[in-house]
Design a protein around this motif. Structure first.
Motif, PDB file in Angstrom:
ATOM      1  N   GLU A 185      33.594   5.210  99.626  1.00 42.15           N
ATOM      2  CA  GLU A 185      33.269   6.526  99.091  1.00 42.15           C
ATOM      3  C   GLU A 185      34.521   7.126  98.451  1.00 42.15           C
ATOM      4  OE1 GLU A 185      31.517   4.981 102.368  1.00 42.15           O
ATOM      5  OE2 GLU A 185      33.116   6.437 102.818  1.00 42.15           O
ATOM      6  N   ALA A 186      34.312   7.947  97.436  1.00 43.07           N
ATOM      7  CA  ALA A 186      35.410   8.669  96.791  1.00 43.07           C
ATOM      8  C   ALA A 186      35.093  10.157  96.825  1.00 43.07           C
ATOM      9  CB  ALA A 186      35.607   8.199  95.353  1.00 43.07           C
ATOM     10  N   TYR A 187      36.001  10.932  97.391  1.00 39.42           N
ATOM     11  CA  TYR A 187      35.851  12.381  97.481  1.00 39.42           C
ATOM     12  C   TYR A 187      36.675  13.031  96.378  1.00 39.42           C
ATOM     13  CZ  TYR A 187      33.445  12.419 101.943  1.00 39.42           C
ATOM     14  OH  TYR A 187      32.515  12.266 102.928  1.00 39.42           O
ATOM     15  N   VAL A 188      36.028  13.819  95.539  1.00 35.82           N
ATOM     16  CA  VAL A 188      36.717  14.526  94.460  1.00 35.82           C
ATOM     17  C   VAL A 188      36.697  16.013  94.779  1.00 35.82           C
ATOM     18  CG1 VAL A 188      36.815  14.969  91.988  1.00 35.82           C
ATOM     19  CG2 VAL A 188      35.938  12.780  92.829  1.00 35.82           C
ATOM     20  N   THR A 189      37.877  16.592  94.925  1.00 40.97           N
ATOM     21  CA  THR A 189      37.989  17.995  95.305  1.00 40.97           C
ATOM     22  C   THR A 189      38.837  18.740  94.291  1.00 40.97           C
ATOM     23  OG1 THR A 189      37.935  17.353  97.641  1.00 40.97           O
ATOM     24  CG2 THR A 189      38.627  19.602  97.139  1.00 40.97           C
ATOM     25  N   PRO A 190      38.291  19.784  93.640  1.00 38.75           N
ATOM     26  CA  PRO A 190      39.125  20.607  92.754  1.00 38.75           C
ATOM     27  C   PRO A 190      40.086  21.440  93.595  1.00 38.75           C
ATOM     28  CG  PRO A 190      36.908  21.532  92.904  1.00 38.75           C
ATOM     29  CD  PRO A 190      36.890  20.233  93.662  1.00 38.75           C
ATOM     30  N   VAL A 191      41.384  21.345  93.288  1.00 38.45           N
ATOM     31  CA  VAL A 191      42.385  22.085  94.063  1.00 38.45           C
ATOM     32  C   VAL A 191      43.274  22.960  93.188  1.00 38.45           C
ATOM     33  CG1 VAL A 191      42.417  20.472  95.993  1.00 38.45           C
ATOM     34  CG2 VAL A 191      43.943  20.096  94.052  1.00 38.45           C
ATOM     35  N   GLY A 192      43.055  22.959  91.874  1.00 37.48           N
ATOM     36  CA  GLY A 192      43.832  23.794  90.964  1.00 37.48           C
ATOM     37  C   GLY A 192      43.132  23.879  89.629  1.00 37.48           C
ATOM     38  N   ASP A 193      43.647  24.732  88.728  1.00 41.48           N
ATOM     39  CA  ASP A 193      43.014  24.888  87.420  1.00 41.48           C
ATOM     40  C   ASP A 193      43.055  23.596  86.614  1.00 41.48           C
ATOM     41  OD1 ASP A 193      42.470  27.500  88.024  1.00 41.48           O
ATOM     42  OD2 ASP A 193      44.218  28.317  86.963  1.00 41.48           O
ATOM     43  N   ARG A 194      44.089  22.799  86.817  1.00 44.61           N
ATOM     44  CA  ARG A 194      44.173  21.495  86.163  1.00 44.61           C
ATOM     45  C   ARG A 194      44.605  20.438  87.172  1.00 44.61           C
ATOM     46  NH1 ARG A 194      43.371  21.085  80.941  1.00 44.61           N
ATOM     47  NH2 ARG A 194      44.228  18.959  81.023  1.00 44.61           N
ATOM     48  N   LEU A 195      43.920  20.415  88.290  1.00 45.14           N
ATOM     49  CA  LEU A 195      44.291  19.456  89.331  1.00 45.14           C
ATOM     50  C   LEU A 195      43.095  19.143  90.211  1.00 45.14           C
ATOM     51  CD1 LEU A 195      46.850  17.962  90.416  1.00 45.14           C
ATOM     52  CD2 LEU A 195      47.028  19.794  92.109  1.00 45.14           C
ATOM     53  N   VAL A 196      42.821  17.853  90.379  1.00 46.09           N
ATOM     54  CA  VAL A 196      41.798  17.416  91.322  1.00 46.09           C
ATOM     55  C   VAL A 196      42.421  16.373  92.245  1.00 46.09           C
ATOM     56  CG1 VAL A 196      39.880  17.856  89.742  1.00 46.09           C
ATOM     57  CG2 VAL A 196      40.890  15.576  89.845  1.00 46.09           C
ATOM     58  N   GLY A 197      41.974  16.380  93.482  1.00 52.27           N
ATOM     59  CA  GLY A 197      42.366  15.351  94.430  1.00 52.27           C
ATOM     60  C   GLY A 197      41.242  14.352  94.583  1.00 52.27           C
ATOM     61  N   VAL A 198      41.583  13.078  94.633  1.00 46.64           N
ATOM     62  CA  VAL A 198      40.579  12.025  94.814  1.00 46.64           C
ATOM     63  C   VAL A 198      40.981  11.193  96.019  1.00 46.64           C
ATOM     64  CG1 VAL A 198      39.344  10.091  93.789  1.00 46.64           C
ATOM     65  CG2 VAL A 198      40.172  11.965  92.327  1.00 46.64           C
ATOM     66  N   ALA A 199      40.191  11.284  97.073  1.00 48.73           N
ATOM     67  CA  ALA A 199      40.430  10.521  98.305  1.00 48.73           C
ATOM     68  C   ALA A 199      39.390   9.416  98.385  1.00 48.73           C
ATOM     69  CB  ALA A 199      40.338  11.429  99.525  1.00 48.73           C
ATOM     70  N   VAL A 200      39.856   8.185  98.544  1.00 46.73           N
ATOM     71  CA  VAL A 200      38.965   7.029  98.594  1.00 46.73           C
ATOM     72  C   VAL A 200      38.940   6.501 100.018  1.00 46.73           C
ATOM     73  CG1 VAL A 200      38.437   4.779  97.607  1.00 46.73           C
ATOM     74  CG2 VAL A 200      39.614   6.490  96.223  1.00 46.73           C
ATOM     75  N   LEU A 201      37.732   6.311 100.538  1.00 51.83           N
ATOM     76  CA  LEU A 201      37.539   5.809 101.896  1.00 51.83           C
ATOM     77  C   LEU A 201      36.956   4.404 101.840  1.00 51.83           C
ATOM     78  CD1 LEU A 201      35.881   8.930 103.581  1.00 51.83           C
ATOM     79  CD2 LEU A 201      38.304   8.359 103.467  1.00 51.83           C
ATOM     80  N   GLY A 202      37.433   3.546 102.729  1.00 52.10           N
ATOM     81  CA  GLY A 202      36.889   2.196 102.794  1.00 52.10           C
ATOM     82  C   GLY A 202      37.622   1.382 103.837  1.00 52.10           C
ATOM     83  N   HIS A 203      37.320   0.113 103.886  1.00 50.96           N
ATOM     84  CA  HIS A 203      37.975  -0.777 104.828  1.00 50.96           C
ATOM     85  C   HIS A 203      39.356  -1.170 104.309  1.00 50.96           C
ATOM     86  CE1 HIS A 203      34.326  -0.773 107.061  1.00 50.96           C
ATOM     87  NE2 HIS A 203      33.641  -1.416 106.133  1.00 50.96           N
ATOM     88  N   GLY A 204      40.237  -1.533 105.218  1.00 53.67           N
ATOM     89  CA  GLY A 204      41.615  -1.830 104.857  1.00 53.67           C
ATOM     90  C   GLY A 204      41.750  -3.091 104.029  1.00 53.67           C
TER      91      GLY A 204
END
Length: 338
Positions: A185-204
């Protein structure tokens, strides 16, 4: 003697120290890292966490979040939060705001690391300090938890990890987007006017770029400068025998963790920290175990259910289609978690 010694100066530890100060107790935080502290994090604060920050008096700036959206291929479904919204906020900004609030309340932070604890009938000694109580908020790999023998052997099944990076692009949504693929899964979170964070979850075993390549619908949206280095966390699941051991209470990730799949880590860290201090202030530390179970029950049940569906070959690809066919059920799950 110090009233409450806190091991770990992340959101859970700082919130615990601030609540202790508000209850009239002297609180000292032991933290080895330079501030502001950064770590791998989805950076979306659910409405319950926003309310907890407000109640604590911490002023945090970020991007308002309207709800949660699931995306897979050409399918998508979203559910808005009820009442107050969530907040997308850089982990460093969250830490700085909580540190400011704790300092305003008279909390002292000292450099150091709590690796082991000695306790007796009257108090605890750790990091060269003596206190009546110790709150362990030292994260997924809590040395305090391990030193007290509260960590059972890892359970069966593959371990899951999270990796996060930021991109200098304008957010295209006011929701946290959860993109699904057969690999994670990939989590996309807006954290600024020109900034997004993308956290990717999965197996190692795979790197960030390899994991991100599993989301072909997402990668074209990230055509902007890379704005941070990759940070990782895991294995995510942490089983804990109990959260109260004599004069030591575990809060936040140190108290046990299922997975980042439902995005409630920060909110739960804040509310369990408050519950731990409330138990100490009432003179009934033993009540914290039941309070922790009550506060985390919905999160644990829903996250375990999603993980089981995710890991089973027959149901792994049905989560987003089912949410699209049953949008009211999806909204009910989001509302239950907020």
């Amino acid at each position: 003697m110090i009233d409450v010694l806190v091991a770990g100066g992340g959101p859970a530890g700082l919130a615990a120290a601030a609540h202790a100060a508000l209850a009239g107790m002297e609180a000292v935080v032991v933290e080895p890292r330079e501030r502001p502290v950064d770590k791998a994090c989805g950076e979306g604060v659910m409405p319950g966490g926003v309310a907890a920050l407000r109640a604590l008096g911490a002023e945090v700036t970020g991007r308002p979040l309207r709800g949660i959206r699931y995306v897979e291929g050409g399918r998508s479904v979203e559910a808005g939060f009820r009442g107050h919204g969530g907040l997308g906020v850089r982990r460093t900004e969250l830490h700085a705001a909580l540190h400011r609030r704790a300092a305003e309340l008279g909390v002292r932070t000292v450099p150091g690391r709590v690796a082991s604890v000695r306790q007796d009938a009257d108090g605890v000694r750790a990091a060269g300090l003596r206190a009546r109580w110790l709150i362990a908020a030292d994260g997924l790999h809590s040395p305090v938890r391990r030193s007290l023998g509260l960590e059972p052997a890892p359970g069966p099944g593959p371990a899951r990890y999270g990796l996060r990076r930021h991109y200098g692009v304008r957010p295209w949504s006011d929701c946290v987007e959860v993109h699904w693929s057969p690999h994670g899964e990939a989590y996309v979170t807006p954290v600024g006017d020109r900034l997004v964070g993308v956290a990717v979850l999965g197996h190692g075993g795979a790197g960030y770029d390899d994991l991100l390549a599993a989301f072909p619908g997402l990668t074209p949206l990230l055509r902007g400068p890379v704005a941070s280095a990759v940070r990782g966390a895991g294995p995510l699941r942490r089983r804990v025998r109990r959260r109260v051991a004599g004069r030591v209470l575990l809060v936040g990730d140190a108290a046990g963790y299922v997975d980042a799949l439902t995005g409630e880590g920060i909110a739960l860290a804040l509310v369990t920290a408050e519950a731990a201090v409330r138990a100490l202030a009432s003179g009934r530390p033993q009540d914290y175990e039941a309070a922790w179970r009550r506060l985390t029950r919905t999160h644990r049940l829903l996250t375990e259910g999603l993980l089981r569906a995710r890991e089973h070959p027959r149901t792994a690809g049905l989560i987003v289609p089912a949410a699209c066919r049953l949008p009211r059920l999806f909204a009910a799950a989001v509302h239950a978690l907020q």
